[in-house]
Design a protein around this motif. Structure first.
Motif, PDB file in Angstrom:
ATOM      1  N   ARG A  19       0.878  -1.179   0.000  1.00 13.91           N
ATOM      2  CA  ARG A  19       0.000   0.000   0.000  1.00 13.91           C
ATOM      3  C   ARG A  19       0.916   1.230   0.000  1.00 13.91           C
ATOM      4  O   ARG A  19       1.508   1.582   1.030  1.00 13.91           O
ATOM      5  N   ASP A  51       1.877  -0.966   4.426  1.00 16.32           N
ATOM      6  CA  ASP A  51       1.603  -2.312   4.958  1.00 16.32           C
ATOM      7  C   ASP A  51       2.783  -2.868   5.755  1.00 16.32           C
ATOM      8  O   ASP A  51       2.632  -3.834   6.494  1.00 16.32           O
ATOM      9  N   SER A 108      -1.605   5.116   7.973  1.00 14.91           N
ATOM     10  CA  SER A 108      -0.621   4.034   7.939  1.00 14.91           C
ATOM     11  C   SER A 108      -0.469   3.343   9.283  1.00 14.91           C
ATOM     12  O   SER A 108       0.123   2.286   9.384  1.00 14.91           O
ATOM     13  N   ALA A 145      -1.154   0.986  12.030  1.00 10.72           N
ATOM     14  CA  ALA A 145      -1.958  -0.237  12.028  1.00 10.72           C
ATOM     15  C   ALA A 145      -2.485  -0.614  13.398  1.00 10.72           C
ATOM     16  O   ALA A 145      -3.155  -1.599  13.553  1.00 10.72           O
TER      17      ALA A 145
END
Ligand code: SF4
Ligand code: SF4
Length: 502
Positions: free
Chosen positions: A2, A273, A464, A466
């Protein structure tokens, strides 16, 4: 994969003269108002020194940043949601005014209104908090030019006696600091109100003033202590990376006004990611390399196609290809992150200082510009590599040594070239020299203007961050959920940032 874009900064510490112009201009623009008197979004520290707030790097005390859990996940050092709930009304790990400093002004009226007499009138310092006369005992740059108790530097404390002594004899350098607009910001994950967020389009970390409830968990969560509490409005505030300027292609105020012209601004493309995995590597000394690995090569055709596919505009991709930050961080690997061990993946990078070594060599009668002498000096004479490593590479001397050797090789090459002694030309060294010594305004600041037409689409994008503890979204924060605001109105922000009332 990503792909996301991040606006980032590099500072070349060799050139910082500690003039504090960046701090003063930033203050005039952003924090020159009631409740923010003690706040410096940008401050310049002398190293060794305690910094601002004092000893902010002592994470045993302040509990900022992330720690790795036994199962390989990440956890906020200050504790997860249960601990936050218990301490929400009395956060125990907050710096006090004592740790920053009590801001003051002077009672200038005594200079102009005092009746004629034998004594010269004196303007007494007056507290900007209480309005009462006060004794000035510390300030935001109290350690300036080794003026403070340098042995209370938390990083110096960790080094052995020999290094400490040689370091104190050797030199000092200046370390300008601002919010690092981290890829894995612990401030965002700490916010119980979802008020802190990382913008999807350029990675700038902001506080939504309407959502902030003043819990100050972000102040604790940031290991760099770069979120501040406005005592007048009851809200948290921080460096905005001058986003109203960035959006129209202008550099931040601190960069624009930097006397040493040592700041570089540009885009980095990264794989969102891989951020959590990079921040969770087991060995702290692998964090720098893991952070580098997250950054993608915009000249790679596959990456470029994926970036366009991910909605990154063509002119942003072009800017990423010309980014001075990408060149210094990833291609030459001369710029290093501050305290990668905090696991926030900071996006303000530093080229460690080399100059004092050249001077030291010249004083011993050696040619301070000769490559062999410089390389030898990095390994032996310049023991403070360990100190620099404690700042920029979690104690691993290899990245700092690589950076200093590259700078030394460039100096030696240019010295020979200017004397007509260089055997072959070296385009890579020529390019590095141009970037570090000659770069003009448009080479130092490669900032693509914002695409306001994408504002709505960006609201659908995800941040971004997570989350932590097994991929769970951070406690009440924006982590992993849609970014609430992408491009704000300049006038709205100006109104928020200049009013004195909540
Ligand atoms: S330095 Fe990083 S953790 Fe601290 S306020 Fe900035 S983005 Fe947040
Ligand atoms: S304006 Fe530039 S040279 Fe002056 S203190 Fe700030 S970073 Fe250093």
């Amino acid at each position: 994969m990503r792909i996301m874009a991040q606006m980032a900064m590099v500072m070349n510490l060799d050139k910082c003269i500690g003039c504090h112009t960046c701090s003063v201009t930033c203050k005039q623009v952003w924090t020159n108002r009631t409740g923010m008197e003690y706040v410096w979004f940008n401050n310049v520290e002398s190293r060794p020194g305690q910094g601002y707030p004092r000893r902010y790097e002592d994470q045993e005390k302040w509990q900022g940043g992330w720690k790795r859990t036994r199962n390989g996940g990440l956890k906020l050092k200050a504790g997860g949601r249960f601990k936050k709930l218990l301490t929400i009304f009395s956060n125990p790990t907050l710096p006090s005014l004592e740790d920053y400093y009590e801001p003051w002004t002077y009672d200038y009226r005594t200079l102009t209104d005092a009746p004629a007499g034998d004594d010269v009138p004196v303007a007494q310092p007056v507290s900007q908090i209480t309005g009462r006369p006060m004794a000035v005992t510390r300030g935001a740059n109290w350690d300036d030019a080794l003026g403070g108790p340098v042995n209370q530097d938390p990083m110096l404390e960790k080094l052995n006696e020999q290094v400490k002594l040689e370091y104190e004899e050797a030199f000092l350098f200046y370390l300008p600091r601002l919010c690092n607009h981290c890829l894995n910001p612990s401030c965002v994950a700490s916010c119980p109100s979802g008020a802190m967020y990382k913008r999807a389009e350029d990675g700038i970390v902001l506080v939504d003033q309407d959502q902030c409830r003043g819990w100050r968990m972000c102040v604790t969560g940031c290991p760099y202590k770069k979120v501040y509490f406005n005592h007048s409005t009851g809200k948290a505030e921080k460096c905005t990376f001058c986003y109203p300027r960035i959006e129209v292609g202008l550099p931040t105020v601190c960069s624009e006004t930097c006397v040493g012209r040592l700041r570089y601004l540009g885009l980095l493309l990264y794989d969102a990611d891989r951020v959590t995995a990079a921040a969770s590597v087991a060995d702290e000394q692998d964090l720098y390399q893991a952070q580098l690995d997250v950054i993608l090569d915009p000249n790679d055709d596959v990456i470029a196609a994926a970036a366009l596919n991910a909605g990154i505009p063509q002119d942003w991709l072009d800017a990423a290809r010309k980014s001075p930050v990408y060149q210094l961080v990833k291609e030459y690997q001369v710029a290093l992150p501050l305290h990668p061990e905090y696991r926030t993946l900071p996006m303000v990078w530093y080229i460690p200082p080399l100059s004092p070594m050249v001077n030291a060599l010249a004083q011993t009668g050696h040619d301070g510009e000769a490559q062999g002498n410089l390389f030898g000096a990095i390994g032996s004479l310049r023991i403070p590599v360990e100190y620099l490593a404690s700042l920029f590479s979690a104690g691993d001397p290899a990245p700092v040594t690589w950076s200093l050797q590259t700078l030394a090789a460039m100096r030696a090459y240019m010295s020979k070239k200017n004397l007509g002694e260089a055997a072959d030309s070296d385009p890579a060294m020529d390019r590095l020299y141009r970037l570090l010594a000659l770069a003009k305004y448009e080479e130092r600041y490669v900032i693509p203007a914002a695409h306001t037409e994408q504002a709505h689409q960006l609201e659908e994008a995800v941040c971004s961050v997570a989350g932590y503890e097994g991929g769970e979204a951070a406690f009440g924060s924006d982590s992993g959920r849609p970014v609430p605001v992408s491009i704000e109105s300049f006038h709205l922000t100006k109104e928020r940032q200049t009013r004195d009332q909540p």
